[in-house]
Enzyme design. Structure first.
Site, mmCIF file in Angstrom:
data_model
loop_
_atom_site.group_PDB
_atom_site.id
_atom_site.type_symbol
_atom_site.label_atom_id
_atom_site.label_comp_id
_atom_site.label_asym_id
_atom_site.label_seq_id
_atom_site.Cartn_x
_atom_site.Cartn_y
_atom_site.Cartn_z
ATOM 1 N N THR A 134 0.872 -1.180 0.000
ATOM 2 C CA THR A 134 0.000 0.000 0.000
ATOM 3 C C THR A 134 0.906 1.226 0.000
ATOM 4 O OG1 THR A 134 -1.673 -1.170 1.276
ATOM 5 C CG2 THR A 134 -1.833 1.224 1.216
ATOM 6 N N LYS A 159 -1.591 5.050 8.750
ATOM 7 C CA LYS A 159 -0.767 5.085 7.528
ATOM 8 C C LYS A 159 -1.646 5.326 6.293
ATOM 9 C CE LYS A 159 1.498 2.240 4.158
ATOM 10 N NZ LYS A 159 2.029 0.979 3.684
ATOM 11 N N LYS A 198 -7.958 1.808 -3.079
ATOM 12 C CA LYS A 198 -7.674 1.397 -1.695
ATOM 13 C C LYS A 198 -7.782 2.592 -0.734
ATOM 14 C CE LYS A 198 -5.142 -0.674 1.719
ATOM 15 N NZ LYS A 198 -5.408 -1.884 2.430
HETATM 16 P P1 NAD Z 1 5.748 -5.894 7.288
HETATM 17 O O1 NAD Z 1 6.583 -4.752 7.772
HETATM 18 O O2 NAD Z 1 5.409 -7.010 8.209
HETATM 19 O O3 NAD Z 1 6.464 -6.578 6.007
HETATM 20 C C1 NAD Z 1 7.200 -5.864 5.049
HETATM 21 C C2 NAD Z 1 8.475 -6.665 4.781
HETATM 22 O O4 NAD Z 1 9.203 -6.071 3.709
HETATM 23 C C3 NAD Z 1 9.411 -6.686 6.003
HETATM 24 O O5 NAD Z 1 9.645 -8.023 6.411
HETATM 25 C C4 NAD Z 1 10.686 -6.000 5.484
HETATM 26 O O6 NAD Z 1 11.858 -6.541 6.033
HETATM 27 C C5 NAD Z 1 10.582 -6.284 3.996
HETATM 28 N N1 NAD Z 1 11.384 -5.445 3.141
HETATM 29 C C6 NAD Z 1 11.519 -4.082 3.155
HETATM 30 N N2 NAD Z 1 12.350 -3.674 2.172
HETATM 31 C C7 NAD Z 1 12.739 -4.803 1.516
HETATM 32 C C8 NAD Z 1 13.595 -5.053 0.395
HETATM 33 N N3 NAD Z 1 14.211 -4.067 -0.265
HETATM 34 N N4 NAD Z 1 13.777 -6.332 -0.002
HETATM 35 C C9 NAD Z 1 13.157 -7.354 0.644
HETATM 36 N N5 NAD Z 1 12.345 -7.188 1.715
HETATM 37 C C10 NAD Z 1 12.146 -5.918 2.132
HETATM 38 O O7 NAD Z 1 4.443 -5.245 6.674
HETATM 39 P P2 NAD Z 1 3.062 -5.997 6.336
HETATM 40 O O8 NAD Z 1 2.133 -5.886 7.495
HETATM 41 O O9 NAD Z 1 3.374 -7.329 5.739
HETATM 42 O O10 NAD Z 1 2.478 -5.026 5.210
HETATM 43 C C11 NAD Z 1 3.022 -5.006 3.897
HETATM 44 C C12 NAD Z 1 2.218 -4.030 3.058
HETATM 45 O O11 NAD Z 1 0.852 -4.463 3.035
HETATM 46 C C13 NAD Z 1 2.209 -2.599 3.610
HETATM 47 O O12 NAD Z 1 2.314 -1.711 2.531
HETATM 48 C C14 NAD Z 1 0.869 -2.501 4.333
HETATM 49 O O13 NAD Z 1 0.372 -1.172 4.362
HETATM 50 C C15 NAD Z 1 0.009 -3.395 3.473
HETATM 51 N N6 NAD Z 1 -1.137 -3.989 4.176
HETATM 52 C C16 NAD Z 1 -0.979 -4.559 5.403
HETATM 53 C C17 NAD Z 1 -2.063 -5.124 6.048
HETATM 54 C C18 NAD Z 1 -1.914 -5.774 7.405
HETATM 55 O O14 NAD Z 1 -2.952 -6.088 8.025
HETATM 56 N N7 NAD Z 1 -0.705 -5.993 7.905
HETATM 57 C C19 NAD Z 1 -3.334 -5.091 5.441
HETATM 58 C C20 NAD Z 1 -3.464 -4.530 4.175
HETATM 59 C C21 NAD Z 1 -2.351 -3.986 3.545
#
Ligand code: NAD
Length: 309
Positions: free
Chosen positions: A102, A252, A177
């Site tokens: 997102t 966010k 979204k």
């Molecule tokens: P998270 O922080 O748990 O996971 C993100 C991952 O990306 C981390 O493990 C981080 O180490 C990794 N990362 C960052 N830069 C990187 C790179 N260059 N190479 C490889 N890995 C890298 O976040 P999340 O909760 O999994 O959310 C991910 C996305 O989904 C966000 O944009 C969030 O807004 C969206 N989202 C989350 C939810 C939720 O409920 N958690 C719901 C809908 C949308």
């Protein structure tokens, strides 16, 4: 694109980890990578083949799927940082760049322009449904893509979700979204204010719910994620506001909505206020609580005089 293209899955966090597992279960060849070793280990323990060199995995992939925290992470990874090559440079010509993070609408446009400019294809496909939906494979994907690219990624998205909606061209998925979450954030505040007002006026939660849920106040924030315990037994209010959808994520998404409202010049008043309200909620202990916990803030900050005995 062949039926089951090789997928380089980058970002194996709360969402990406279980999404990658579902792709493996659906028979896709997945090479998973995360900068955090614990995320790599967790994905490997669930059957995802992990790699130590993301650029090598990208060079071999037909699809590069990213699930990162923010647009900055996506753009940095695409372009490369500190003189190191980025994903776009490493990929074979015509690779599909599928970003499910997102991010800001402007950043999604920039990411698509960079990918297409480098001779690749680009799709933005943010999700809703949270970690529970990622694990169960029941996410909703909102997709911004050219029609042909949408059709080619649709089976991949269907392996991770139950609903896939083509919203328009590049960045339209991100736009849908944040517009949806703007409605959700504002409506949860309105529902919460109404319940606290009802308490002050001597209404029971159940009676307000029975009226509003069958009247013009009806909305998802009320009938599915009701911010008071009781009327909807499955809502997070019944488990001390354990998420659900965490306050930090709502804060966010509303910041992203605020950026879009400002850059497009919309005469919005509630959106910016809702963004401020959830920022405060997240900063004051609500980051890891369900966003419907905003009602406890409203109640705590309300004057005690005037409540019914
Ligand atoms: P998270 O922080 O748990 O996971 C993100 C991952 O990306 C981390 O493990 C981080 O180490 C990794 N990362 C960052 N830069 C990187 C790179 N260059 N190479 C490889 N890995 C890298 O976040 P999340 O909760 O999994 O959310 C991910 C996305 O989904 C966000 O944009 C969030 O807004 C969206 N989202 C989350 C939810 C939720 O409920 N958690 C719901 C809908 C949308």
């Amino acid at each position: 694109m062949s039926e089951k293209p090789a997928i380089a899955f980058l970002g194996l966090g709360h969402m990406g980890g279980p999404m990658a597992v579902n792709l493996v279960r659906a028979g896709y060849p997945v090479a998973g990578y995360d900068v955090v070793p614990a995320a790599l280990e967790a994905a490997a323990a669930h059957g995802v083949a992990t790699v130590s060199d993301p650029l090598d995995a990208v060079a071999r992939a037909g699809v590069v799927l990213t699930m990162f925290p923010s647009g900055r992470h996506v753009l940095d990874a695409y372009r490369g940082v500190e003189g190191k090559p980025g994903l776009l440079e490493a990929a074979a010509p015509g690779t599909m760049f599928l970003d499910c993070s997102t991010i800001n609408v402007d950043e999604a446009r920039e990411a698509a322009a960079l990918a297409v400019g480098a001779g690749h294809r680009s799709v933005d496909a943010p999700v809703s449904g949270g970690v529970v939906g990622a694990e169960a494979g029941t996410l909703t994907f909102m997709v911004g893509a050219e029609a042909e690219d949408f059709e080619s990624v649709r089976p991949i998205l269907e392996a991770m979700g139950k609903r896939v909606v083509h919203c328009g061209g590049h960045s339209a998925g991100q736009a849908a979204k944040i517009c949806n979450n703007l409605i959700l954030g504002v409506s949860m505040i309105a529902v919460s204010e109404a319940f606290v007002l009802g308490e002050k006026l001597g209404l029971t939660h159940q009676s307000l719910f029975d009226v509003a849920s069958a009247a013009s106040g009806q909305c998802w924030a009320l009938t599915t994620n009701c911010p008071v315990p009781g009327p909807v037994p499955t809502s997070p209010a019944n488990r001390d506001y354990r998420p659900g959808f965490a306050g930090a994520l709502m804060a966010k998404d509303l910041r992203l909505a605020l950026n879009a409202l400002q850059s497009t010049g919309v005469a919005a008043r509630l959106g910016p206020l809702a963004s401020e309200i959830y920022d405060t909620f997240a900063a004051e202990g609500g980051a890891d609580r369900d966003f419907s916990g905003i009602i406890t803030d409203i109640r705590a900050k309300s004057q005690n005089d005037g409540s019914p005995a």
